[in-house]
Design a protein around this motif. Structure first.
Motif, mmCIF file in Angstrom:
data_model
loop_
_atom_site.group_PDB
_atom_site.id
_atom_site.type_symbol
_atom_site.label_atom_id
_atom_site.label_comp_id
_atom_site.label_asym_id
_atom_site.label_seq_id
_atom_site.Cartn_x
_atom_site.Cartn_y
_atom_site.Cartn_z
ATOM 1 N N MET A 1 0.838 -1.198 -0.152
ATOM 2 C CA MET A 1 -0.079 -0.095 -0.056
ATOM 3 C C MET A 1 0.913 1.260 0.015
ATOM 4 N N LYS A 2 0.398 2.217 -0.940
ATOM 5 C CA LYS A 2 1.297 3.512 -1.034
ATOM 6 C C LYS A 2 1.023 4.178 0.377
ATOM 7 N N THR A 3 2.047 5.028 0.472
ATOM 8 C CA THR A 3 2.248 5.823 1.759
ATOM 9 C C THR A 3 0.829 6.793 1.701
ATOM 10 N N SER A 4 0.362 7.433 0.407
ATOM 11 C CA SER A 4 -0.671 8.482 0.519
ATOM 12 C C SER A 4 -2.014 7.449 1.136
ATOM 13 N N SER A 5 -1.918 6.362 0.557
ATOM 14 C CA SER A 5 -3.139 5.385 0.986
ATOM 15 C C SER A 5 -3.067 5.180 2.562
ATOM 16 N N ARG A 6 -1.899 4.894 3.069
ATOM 17 C CA ARG A 6 -1.689 4.701 4.504
ATOM 18 C C ARG A 6 -2.135 5.707 5.470
ATOM 19 N N CYS A 7 -1.738 7.062 4.814
ATOM 20 C CA CYS A 7 -2.034 8.328 5.591
ATOM 21 C C CYS A 7 -3.411 8.364 5.431
ATOM 22 N N THR A 8 -3.981 8.230 4.389
ATOM 23 C CA THR A 8 -5.621 8.571 4.198
ATOM 24 C C THR A 8 -6.426 7.571 5.222
ATOM 25 N N LEU A 9 -5.995 6.327 5.437
ATOM 26 C CA LEU A 9 -6.479 5.425 6.118
ATOM 27 C C LEU A 9 -6.074 5.871 7.607
ATOM 28 N N GLU A 10 -5.119 6.371 7.782
ATOM 29 C CA GLU A 10 -4.946 6.688 9.396
ATOM 30 C C GLU A 10 -5.778 8.034 9.650
ATOM 31 N N ALA A 11 -5.886 8.932 8.724
ATOM 32 C CA ALA A 11 -6.763 10.183 8.912
ATOM 33 C C ALA A 11 -8.409 9.613 9.316
ATOM 34 N N ARG A 12 -8.644 8.693 8.344
ATOM 35 C CA ARG A 12 -10.055 8.044 8.854
ATOM 36 C C ARG A 12 -10.227 7.239 10.218
ATOM 37 N N ARG A 13 -9.114 6.663 10.622
ATOM 38 C CA ARG A 13 -9.166 5.963 11.684
ATOM 39 C C ARG A 13 -9.244 7.194 12.982
ATOM 40 N N ARG A 14 -8.434 8.413 12.772
ATOM 41 C CA ARG A 14 -8.549 9.226 13.740
ATOM 42 C C ARG A 14 -10.092 10.167 13.475
ATOM 43 N N GLY A 15 -10.764 9.866 12.498
ATOM 44 C CA GLY A 15 -12.015 10.699 12.363
ATOM 45 C C GLY A 15 -11.923 11.973 11.490
ATOM 46 N N ILE A 16 -10.531 11.892 10.878
ATOM 47 C CA ILE A 16 -10.408 13.198 10.158
ATOM 48 C C ILE A 16 -10.777 13.032 8.512
ATOM 49 N N THR A 17 -11.675 13.906 8.017
ATOM 50 C CA THR A 17 -12.166 13.762 6.711
ATOM 51 C C THR A 17 -10.948 14.103 5.698
ATOM 52 N N THR A 18 -10.821 13.237 4.572
ATOM 53 C CA THR A 18 -9.864 13.659 3.639
ATOM 54 C C THR A 18 -10.515 14.091 2.242
ATOM 55 N N ILE A 19 -9.972 15.114 1.509
ATOM 56 C CA ILE A 19 -10.410 15.338 0.260
ATOM 57 C C ILE A 19 -9.242 15.398 -0.821
ATOM 58 N N ALA A 20 -9.380 14.273 -1.598
ATOM 59 C CA ALA A 20 -8.155 14.231 -2.553
ATOM 60 C C ALA A 20 -8.407 15.039 -3.702
ATOM 61 N N VAL A 21 -7.682 15.680 -4.422
ATOM 62 C CA VAL A 21 -7.565 16.476 -5.509
ATOM 63 C C VAL A 21 -6.646 16.092 -6.532
ATOM 64 N N ASP A 22 -7.079 15.653 -7.724
ATOM 65 C CA ASP A 22 -6.518 15.376 -8.947
ATOM 66 C C ASP A 22 -7.241 15.538 -10.121
ATOM 67 N N GLN A 23 -6.847 15.954 -11.165
ATOM 68 C CA GLN A 23 -7.540 16.296 -12.151
ATOM 69 C C GLN A 23 -8.108 14.713 -12.885
ATOM 70 N N ARG A 24 -7.163 13.769 -12.665
ATOM 71 C CA ARG A 24 -7.330 12.282 -13.360
ATOM 72 C C ARG A 24 -8.057 11.372 -12.095
ATOM 73 N N GLN A 25 -8.915 11.056 -12.927
ATOM 74 C CA GLN A 25 -9.796 9.884 -11.878
ATOM 75 C C GLN A 25 -9.289 8.536 -11.661
ATOM 76 N N ASP A 26 -8.026 8.307 -12.266
ATOM 77 C CA ASP A 26 -7.720 6.984 -12.429
ATOM 78 C C ASP A 26 -6.473 6.778 -11.319
ATOM 79 N N ARG A 27 -6.502 7.612 -10.388
ATOM 80 C CA ARG A 27 -5.307 7.637 -9.296
ATOM 81 C C ARG A 27 -5.800 6.656 -8.191
#
Length: 116
Positions: A1-27
Motif C-alpha cells: 500500500m502506498k504512503t498516501s493510502s496509509r496516511c488517508t486510512l490513518e486520517a479516517r481512523r482518527r475521524g479526519i475527513t480527507t479530500i483528494a485533489v487530482d484532475q485524473r480519476q484513475d489515481r
C-alpha cells in the motif's frame, strides 16, 4: 500500500475527513479519500473554488513537486497553522534555481541545461 493510502486510512481512523485533489480519476489513492475534487493540483484558485465555503484544517501534497506552490498558496489563503514556505516551493518548480541551491549545498547537480 502506498504512503498516501496509509496516511488517508490513518486520517479516517482518527475521524479526519480527507479530500483528494487530482484532475485524473484513475489515481489509486482516490479510493481511500472521503471526497474527490477533479481539479489540477497546480490550480490553487480552482481548488479553493471547488471547496466553496469549506475551510480545510491542513493541506498536504505527496509524490510530486507539482503541488508545492498550491500547498503554499492554499495554506496562506486559509491561514493554516503550517504554511508551506514560498522559497522552497518556487525553487522546486524552477530547475535553474534548484540547480543553484543544490550546487551551493555541495551536492553534485544533474545534467540539465536551460533552453535558450
Amino acid at each position: 500500500m502506498k504512503t498516501s493510502s496509509r496516511c488517508t486510512l490513518e486520517a479516517r481512523r482518527r475521524g479526519i475527513t480527507t479530500i483528494a485533489v487530482d484532475q485524473r480519476q484513475d489515481r489509486p489513492a482516490l479510493a481511500y479519500a472521503d471526497e474527490w475534487l477533479p481539479v489540477s493540483t497546480r490550480d490553487h484558485d480552482g481548488i479553493a473554488a471547488a471547496l466553496g465555503g469549506r475551510c480545510p484544517t491542513a493541506v498536504v501534497t505527496a509524490a510530486s513537486d507539482a503541488g508545492l506552490w498550491t500547498w503554499h498558496e492554499l495554506s496562506r489563503h486559509y491561514d493554516l497553522p503550517y504554511q508551506y514556505p514560498a522559497g522552497p516551493a518556487r525553487v522546486s518548480l524552477d530547475k535553474s534555481a534548484f540547480n543553484e541551491v543544490v550546487r551551493a549545498a555541495g551536492v553534485p547537480g544533474y545534467r540539465w541545461q536551460p533552453e535558450h
